[in-house]
Design an enzyme around this catalytic site. Structure first.
Site, PDB file in Angstrom:
ATOM      1  N   CYS A  42      27.596 -34.997  12.669  1.00 51.29           N
ATOM      2  CA  CYS A  42      26.761 -35.496  11.575  1.00 51.29           C
ATOM      3  C   CYS A  42      27.650 -36.207  10.549  1.00 51.29           C
ATOM      4  O   CYS A  42      28.816 -35.861  10.376  1.00 51.29           O
ATOM      5  CB  CYS A  42      26.015 -34.346  10.899  1.00 51.29           C
ATOM      6  SG  CYS A  42      24.878 -34.898   9.600  1.00 51.29           S
ATOM      7  N   ASP A  44      27.481 -35.927   7.502  1.00 50.92           N
ATOM      8  CA  ASP A  44      27.630 -35.049   6.339  1.00 50.92           C
ATOM      9  C   ASP A  44      29.101 -34.875   5.947  1.00 50.92           C
ATOM     10  O   ASP A  44      29.944 -34.527   6.785  1.00 50.92           O
ATOM     11  CB  ASP A  44      27.003 -33.683   6.668  1.00 50.92           C
ATOM     12  CG  ASP A  44      26.817 -32.816   5.423  1.00 50.92           C
ATOM     13  OD1 ASP A  44      27.832 -32.550   4.730  1.00 50.92           O
ATOM     14  OD2 ASP A  44      25.685 -32.409   5.145  1.00 50.92           O
ATOM     15  N   ARG A  46      30.565 -32.658   4.460  1.00 54.42           N
ATOM     16  CA  ARG A  46      31.101 -31.290   4.494  1.00 54.42           C
ATOM     17  C   ARG A  46      31.499 -30.840   5.891  1.00 54.42           C
ATOM     18  O   ARG A  46      31.954 -29.717   6.082  1.00 54.42           O
ATOM     19  CB  ARG A  46      30.049 -30.319   3.918  1.00 54.42           C
ATOM     20  CG  ARG A  46      29.700 -30.605   2.476  1.00 54.42           C
ATOM     21  CD  ARG A  46      28.419 -29.907   2.071  1.00 54.42           C
ATOM     22  NE  ARG A  46      27.263 -30.395   2.833  1.00 54.42           N
ATOM     23  CZ  ARG A  46      26.027 -29.895   2.715  1.00 54.42           C
ATOM     24  NH1 ARG A  46      25.789 -28.910   1.873  1.00 54.42           N
ATOM     25  NH2 ARG A  46      25.040 -30.390   3.429  1.00 54.42           N
ATOM     26  N   HIS A  98      25.141 -28.979  12.277  1.00 53.90           N
ATOM     27  CA  HIS A  98      25.486 -27.981  11.254  1.00 53.90           C
ATOM     28  C   HIS A  98      24.220 -27.480  10.585  1.00 53.90           C
ATOM     29  O   HIS A  98      23.243 -28.226  10.422  1.00 53.90           O
ATOM     30  CB  HIS A  98      26.444 -28.581  10.208  1.00 53.90           C
ATOM     31  CG  HIS A  98      25.825 -29.676   9.400  1.00 53.90           C
ATOM     32  ND1 HIS A  98      25.352 -29.475   8.125  1.00 53.90           N
ATOM     33  CD2 HIS A  98      25.564 -30.967   9.688  1.00 53.90           C
ATOM     34  CE1 HIS A  98      24.849 -30.612   7.657  1.00 53.90           C
ATOM     35  NE2 HIS A  98      24.951 -31.537   8.590  1.00 53.90           N
ATOM     36  N   CYS A 101      21.352 -28.999   7.510  1.00 51.21           N
ATOM     37  CA  CYS A 101      21.531 -30.450   7.689  1.00 51.21           C
ATOM     38  C   CYS A 101      20.391 -31.189   6.984  1.00 51.21           C
ATOM     39  O   CYS A 101      19.212 -30.947   7.261  1.00 51.21           O
ATOM     40  CB  CYS A 101      21.531 -30.772   9.184  1.00 51.21           C
ATOM     41  SG  CYS A 101      21.732 -32.533   9.544  1.00 51.21           S
TER      42      CYS A 101
HETATM   43 CO    CO Z   1      23.743 -33.184   8.735  1.00 52.67          CO
END
Ligand code: CO
Length: 214
Positions: A42, A44, A46, A98, A101
């Site tokens: 992803c 993302d 993090r 994750h 999400c």
């Molecule tokens: Co995500």
């Protein structure tokens, strides 16, 4: 200092530190790449692939998009897969989702009128929800519903990888790569395995590529 300037400064310090530790590091790395892993994760911020598995530059070839999806008409993702599998001959392809999400959570809500493009990307997640609606609707909290869809999405993306002719041809030719589906927990930093498909795993017949005549 502006925030982007901090990144450039940090970069100088990082390169300097590595050169200090290992003077020929960049020369060696610049010569070639032989990563054993393709990571599909992803976007993302993090969930940075290399950091969470403590990998060095050169170890992981990566593609990231919203909610780590493998969509058969996405030339960007497919080009990465083709290069990784056919040219770099990676041994493992890892789809990593994750919990918590944002993309997966958004897919459980109605379409947002001002995000016309993103709505379309999230349609594929809505389809996975619809395939598993019975199971997900039985879960009580919104958070747990979304987290179960995160897991089901990872499993579905690994299956989609196995449906690709790129993967099936590689399996028939050199018995690789192995496909993995993992999920990462933001609150403890731990990865869990959800699914593993070794080379030549069974594939639903409608997704099988017919053998080309000799
Ligand atoms: Co995500």
């Amino acid at each position: 200092m502006k925030s982007h300037e901090k990144l450039l400064l940090e970069n100088k310090a990082w390169a300097e530190e590595i050169r200090h530790r290992e003077p020929d590091y960049f020369e060696r790395l610049a010569a070639d790449q032989k990563p054993k892993f393709l990571w599909i994760g992803c976007s993302d911020s993090r969930v940075p692939a290399d950091i969470i598995v403590n990998a060095e530059p050169g170890e992981i070839f990566a593609h990231r998009n919203i909610a780590n999806q493998v969509i058969a008409t996405d030339f960007n993702c497919l080009s990465v897969i083709q290069y990784a599998v056919q040219v770099l001959r990676v041994e493992h392809v890892i789809v990593c989702g994750h919990y918590n999400c944002g993309g997966v959570r958004a897919s459980l809500s109605p379409q947002s009128p001002d995000l016309s493009l993103l709505n379309k990307w999230l349609m594929h997640l809505k389809d996975i929800y619809r395939m598993h609606r019975h199971e997900i609707d039985a879960i009580e909290s919104i958070k747990d519903k979304a987290d179960r869809l995160v897991e089901l999405n990872v499993i579905e993306q690994v299956r989609r990888l196995s449906h690709l002719s790129i993967v099936q041809t590689a399996w028939a030719t050199y018995q690789a790569p192995m496909l993995h589906g993992w999920v990462y927990a933001l609150d403890d930093g731990i990865l869990q395995q959800l699914i593993t498909l070794p080379a030549n795993s069974d594939i639903d017949v409608i997704y099988q590529q017919l053998e080309t005549p000799a």
